[in-house]
Design a protein around this motif. Structure first.
Motif, PDB file in Angstrom:
ATOM      1  N   ASP A  11       0.541   7.473  -5.213  1.00 33.75           N
ATOM      2  CA  ASP A  11       1.791   8.174  -5.497  1.00 33.75           C
ATOM      3  C   ASP A  11       2.051   8.258  -6.995  1.00 33.75           C
ATOM      4  OD1 ASP A  11       3.228   5.907  -6.382  1.00 33.75           O
ATOM      5  OD2 ASP A  11       4.398   5.736  -4.565  1.00 33.75           O
ATOM      6  N   GLU A  12       3.002   9.102  -7.356  1.00 36.09           N
ATOM      7  CA  GLU A  12       3.248   9.395  -8.770  1.00 36.09           C
ATOM      8  C   GLU A  12       3.847   8.229  -9.526  1.00 36.09           C
ATOM      9  OE1 GLU A  12       7.081  12.031  -9.164  1.00 36.09           O
ATOM     10  OE2 GLU A  12       5.986  12.575  -7.343  1.00 36.09           O
ATOM     11  N   ASP A  13       4.443   7.265  -8.826  1.00 35.66           N
ATOM     12  CA  ASP A  13       5.055   6.119  -9.497  1.00 35.66           C
ATOM     13  C   ASP A  13       4.139   4.910  -9.572  1.00 35.66           C
ATOM     14  OD1 ASP A  13       7.474   7.517  -9.866  1.00 35.66           O
ATOM     15  OD2 ASP A  13       8.053   7.066  -7.799  1.00 35.66           O
ATOM     16  N   THR A  14       2.911   5.053  -9.131  1.00 35.43           N
ATOM     17  CA  THR A  14       1.950   3.958  -9.132  1.00 35.43           C
ATOM     18  C   THR A  14       0.973   4.159 -10.297  1.00 35.43           C
ATOM     19  OG1 THR A  14       2.165   3.718  -6.747  1.00 35.43           O
ATOM     20  CG2 THR A  14       0.201   2.783  -7.743  1.00 35.43           C
ATOM     21  N   ILE A  34      -0.996  12.026  -6.784  1.00 35.01           N
ATOM     22  CA  ILE A  34       0.033  13.067  -6.695  1.00 35.01           C
ATOM     23  C   ILE A  34       0.181  13.708  -8.069  1.00 35.01           C
ATOM     24  CG2 ILE A  34       2.512  13.475  -6.378  1.00 35.01           C
ATOM     25  CD1 ILE A  34       2.383  11.593  -4.009  1.00 35.01           C
ATOM     26  N   ASP A  46       9.311  12.891   0.097  1.00 33.88           N
ATOM     27  CA  ASP A  46       8.589  11.967   0.989  1.00 33.88           C
ATOM     28  C   ASP A  46       8.134  12.641   2.276  1.00 33.88           C
ATOM     29  OD1 ASP A  46       9.081  10.009  -0.888  1.00 33.88           O
ATOM     30  OD2 ASP A  46      10.496   8.875   0.340  1.00 33.88           O
ATOM     31  N   ILE A  49       5.064  14.616   1.670  1.00 30.73           N
ATOM     32  CA  ILE A  49       3.925  13.723   1.428  1.00 30.73           C
ATOM     33  C   ILE A  49       3.397  13.195   2.757  1.00 30.73           C
ATOM     34  CG2 ILE A  49       3.230  11.486   0.469  1.00 30.73           C
ATOM     35  CD1 ILE A  49       5.100  12.156  -1.920  1.00 30.73           C
ATOM     36  N   LEU A  60      -1.682   6.598   1.962  1.00 33.92           N
ATOM     37  CA  LEU A  60      -0.876   6.568   0.752  1.00 33.92           C
ATOM     38  C   LEU A  60      -0.859   5.166   0.170  1.00 33.92           C
ATOM     39  CD1 LEU A  60       1.104   8.105  -1.133  1.00 33.92           C
ATOM     40  CD2 LEU A  60       2.947   7.298   0.383  1.00 33.92           C
ATOM     41  N   SER A  62       1.411   3.279  -2.449  1.00 31.42           N
ATOM     42  CA  SER A  62       2.726   3.592  -2.994  1.00 31.42           C
ATOM     43  C   SER A  62       3.469   2.361  -3.479  1.00 31.42           C
ATOM     44  CB  SER A  62       3.561   4.291  -1.914  1.00 31.42           C
ATOM     45  OG  SER A  62       4.842   4.608  -2.382  1.00 31.42           O
ATOM     46  N   ASN A  64       6.815   2.916  -3.597  1.00 30.93           N
ATOM     47  CA  ASN A  64       8.117   3.395  -3.151  1.00 30.93           C
ATOM     48  C   ASN A  64       8.641   2.576  -1.973  1.00 30.93           C
ATOM     49  OD1 ASN A  64      10.347   4.746  -2.208  1.00 30.93           O
ATOM     50  ND2 ASN A  64       9.395   6.761  -2.213  1.00 30.93           N
ATOM     51  N   MET A  68      10.452   5.399   1.159  1.00 34.02           N
ATOM     52  CA  MET A  68       9.315   5.723   2.023  1.00 34.02           C
ATOM     53  C   MET A  68       9.396   5.060   3.399  1.00 34.02           C
ATOM     54  SD  MET A  68       6.801   7.693   2.444  1.00 34.02           S
ATOM     55  CE  MET A  68       6.315   8.392   0.872  1.00 34.02           C
ATOM     56  N   ILE A  85       0.177   3.736   5.264  1.00 29.78           N
ATOM     57  CA  ILE A  85       0.749   3.588   3.928  1.00 29.78           C
ATOM     58  C   ILE A  85       0.480   2.162   3.486  1.00 29.78           C
ATOM     59  CG2 ILE A  85       2.857   3.517   2.538  1.00 29.78           C
ATOM     60  CD1 ILE A  85       4.043   5.623   4.433  1.00 29.78           C
TER      61      ILE A  85
END
Length: 122
Positions: A11-14, A34, A46, A49, A60, A62, A64, A68, A85
């Motif tokens: 994910d974009e925050d990882t 991402i 979410d 995704i 995924l 993540s 989040n 999530m 996930i």
């Protein structure tokens, strides 16, 4: 493309260092991020995704923990499915996370993660 049953979407925050470290160990693995080519765009919600995971069979990875889990629950309540996930535990080292991803990629059984949210490291 890997002949292993697991493909990962970060994910974009990882931190991308996780992808880079994992791919250094397992260069044949398939890992998307991402915002990268072939992956959902940055800012994708979410629900979209989860639909991508289901359609493209990615697990995924993540950070989040806030939204999530509730979106996964709603997705499953609709009779939908995902390969899984992997939710990163706070304060885990990159090395610990990469070790677990490698273990899953080399020896994991897909049904262990199907429709589940699994906290890693274990």
């Amino acid at each position: 493309m890997s002949n292993r049953p697991f493909r990962f979407l970060i994910d974009e925050d990882t931190a991308h260092v996780i992808r880079d470290g994992f791919l250094r160990r397992q260069p044949d693995a398939e890992v998307l991020v991402i915002g990268g080519e072939g992956a959902p765009k940055i800012g994708t919600n979410d629900e979209e995704i989860l639909e991508f995971l289901e359609r493209e069979t990615y697990i995924l990875v993540s950070s989040n923990r806030r939204t999530m889990p509730e979106h996964l629950h709603a997705h499953l309540q609709k009779g939908r499915h995902i390969p899984g996930i992997l939710l990163l535990r706070p304060r885990s080292s990159y090395r610990q996370i990469i070790d677990v991803l490698e273990l899953i990629w080399l020896a994991g059984i897909p049904t262990d993660f199907h429709d589940r949210l699994t906290h890693i490291p274990f």
